[in-house]
Design a protein around this motif. Structure first.
Motif, PDB file in Angstrom:
ATOM      1  N   ASP A  10       0.826  -1.031  -0.089  1.00  0.00           N
ATOM      2  CA  ASP A  10      -0.031  -0.048  -0.133  1.00  0.00           C
ATOM      3  C   ASP A  10       0.837   1.209   0.080  1.00  0.00           C
ATOM      4  O   ASP A  10       0.465   2.407  -0.658  1.00  0.00           O
ATOM      5  CB  ASP A  10      -0.892   0.006   1.297  1.00  0.00           C
ATOM      6  N   ASP A  36      -7.519   9.037 -14.080  1.00  0.00           N
ATOM      7  CA  ASP A  36      -7.261   8.034 -15.114  1.00  0.00           C
ATOM      8  C   ASP A  36      -5.728   8.090 -15.423  1.00  0.00           C
ATOM      9  O   ASP A  36      -4.976   6.837 -15.355  1.00  0.00           O
ATOM     10  CB  ASP A  36      -7.927   7.973 -16.156  1.00  0.00           C
ATOM     11  N   ALA A  39      -3.541   7.044 -12.274  1.00  0.00           N
ATOM     12  CA  ALA A  39      -3.537   5.713 -12.000  1.00  0.00           C
ATOM     13  C   ALA A  39      -2.624   4.875 -13.143  1.00  0.00           C
ATOM     14  O   ALA A  39      -1.793   3.925 -12.654  1.00  0.00           O
ATOM     15  CB  ALA A  39      -4.949   5.051 -12.091  1.00  0.00           C
ATOM     16  N   GLY A  45      -4.754   0.683 -10.364  1.00  0.00           N
ATOM     17  CA  GLY A  45      -6.192   0.906 -10.861  1.00  0.00           C
ATOM     18  C   GLY A  45      -6.727   2.037 -10.255  1.00  0.00           C
ATOM     19  O   GLY A  45      -6.234   2.786  -9.017  1.00  0.00           O
ATOM     20  N   LYS A  46      -7.811   2.965 -10.877  1.00  0.00           N
ATOM     21  CA  LYS A  46      -8.220   4.155 -10.382  1.00  0.00           C
ATOM     22  C   LYS A  46      -8.706   3.882  -8.912  1.00  0.00           C
ATOM     23  O   LYS A  46      -8.626   4.987  -8.237  1.00  0.00           O
ATOM     24  CB  LYS A  46      -9.354   4.422 -11.419  1.00  0.00           C
ATOM     25  N   GLN A  47      -9.387   2.880  -8.547  1.00  0.00           N
ATOM     26  CA  GLN A  47     -10.048   2.676  -7.530  1.00  0.00           C
ATOM     27  C   GLN A  47      -8.896   2.779  -6.173  1.00  0.00           C
ATOM     28  O   GLN A  47      -9.277   3.336  -5.033  1.00  0.00           O
ATOM     29  CB  GLN A  47     -10.662   1.212  -7.340  1.00  0.00           C
ATOM     30  N   THR A  48      -7.708   2.590  -6.331  1.00  0.00           N
ATOM     31  CA  THR A  48      -6.545   2.851  -5.692  1.00  0.00           C
ATOM     32  C   THR A  48      -6.394   4.062  -5.259  1.00  0.00           C
ATOM     33  O   THR A  48      -6.375   4.594  -4.142  1.00  0.00           O
ATOM     34  CB  THR A  48      -5.250   2.068  -6.069  1.00  0.00           C
ATOM     35  N   TYR A  50      -8.632   6.488  -5.443  1.00  0.00           N
ATOM     36  CA  TYR A  50      -9.877   7.040  -5.044  1.00  0.00           C
ATOM     37  C   TYR A  50      -9.873   6.559  -3.556  1.00  0.00           C
ATOM     38  O   TYR A  50     -10.772   6.749  -2.559  1.00  0.00           O
ATOM     39  CB  TYR A  50     -11.049   6.764  -5.784  1.00  0.00           C
ATOM     40  N   ARG A  51      -9.277   5.386  -3.304  1.00  0.00           N
ATOM     41  CA  ARG A  51      -9.084   4.969  -1.756  1.00  0.00           C
ATOM     42  C   ARG A  51      -8.577   5.913  -0.928  1.00  0.00           C
ATOM     43  O   ARG A  51      -9.105   6.191   0.323  1.00  0.00           O
ATOM     44  CB  ARG A  51      -8.301   3.622  -1.807  1.00  0.00           C
ATOM     45  N   TRP A  52      -7.622   6.687  -1.459  1.00  0.00           N
ATOM     46  CA  TRP A  52      -6.900   7.777  -0.319  1.00  0.00           C
ATOM     47  C   TRP A  52      -7.279   9.215  -0.768  1.00  0.00           C
ATOM     48  O   TRP A  52      -7.073  10.200   0.067  1.00  0.00           O
ATOM     49  CB  TRP A  52      -5.344   7.527  -0.656  1.00  0.00           C
ATOM     50  N   ARG A  54      -9.863  12.221  -2.907  1.00  0.00           N
ATOM     51  CA  ARG A  54     -11.394  12.289  -3.645  1.00  0.00           C
ATOM     52  C   ARG A  54     -11.122  12.626  -5.013  1.00  0.00           C
ATOM     53  O   ARG A  54     -11.926  12.795  -5.907  1.00  0.00           O
ATOM     54  CB  ARG A  54     -12.008  13.447  -2.778  1.00  0.00           C
TER      55      ARG A  54
END
Length: 188
Positions: A10, A36, A39, A45-48, A50-52, A54
């Motif tokens: 991480d 995008d 990432a 991944g894009k979700q990675t 957005y995990r940290w 906004r």
């Protein structure tokens, strides 16, 4: 045999995202950055992302903060004009004609169109850097009846203006001139 440490993975992914945002900003400017693209460049991944964070503004701000010195030298003491002059010179050394200055200009420009980013820049960039300066002013002979916030704005406003507009040199001579004017103004 245990697998890879998820915390370390991480941390590596987080750093890769910050590095990617910084590199994209340097290469393509604010308009060339998206979550995008960050990432993809970071290899996550894009979700990675957005995990940290906004959005791209938060990522870029954190990348900027990670590369910006929190303290810019020895604590300042002494006569008011000397303190003001050293503060102005430190600003010039850090931001005039530097990559850090270019990124600060990009961030401040973007913050004009993004209220959340503007708030984050105020809270995470400006506020922590103004507090030690207020203390230095208090110990430098600044009249306690004067508004230290206004004095800070008088000093740093012209420096930021030159950084943003580039209409004149942002150099040691200008820093000294601004500090001298502010010192004379606050002494009455």
């Amino acid at each position: 045999m245990p697998g890879p440490d998820p915390l370390r993975r991480d941390q590596r992914a987080r750093q890769a995202v910050l590095d990617a945002a910084w590199e994209l900003l340097a290469a393509d400017g604010w308009g060339g950055i998206s979550v995008d693209r960050i990432a993809v460049r970071a290899g996550v991944g894009k979700q990675t992302v957005y995990r940290w964070w906004r959005g791209k503004g938060e990522v870029v701000l954190e990348a900027f903060l990670a590369r910006s010195p929190r303290e810019t030298g020895e604590p300042l003491t002494g006569e008011l004009e000397l303190v003001l002059r050293e503060l102005a010179r430190r600003f010039v050394r850090l931001y005039a004609g530097t990559l850090l200055g270019d990124r600060l200009r990009e961030l401040l420009g973007a913050a004009q169109h993004d209220p959340e980013l503007a708030g984050a820049v105020r809270e995470r960039w400006f506020r922590p850097r103004r507090e030690p300066v207020r203390l230095a002013l208090a110990f430098s002979g600044l009249d306690a009846r004067l508004d230290a916030e206004a004095v800070l704005d008088l000093l740093f406003g012209p420096l930021h203006y030159r950084l943003l507009t580039g209409h004149g040199p942002l150099d040691r001579d200008y820093a000294d001139a601004v500090a001298g004017l502010v010192s004379r103004a606050v002494r009455g």
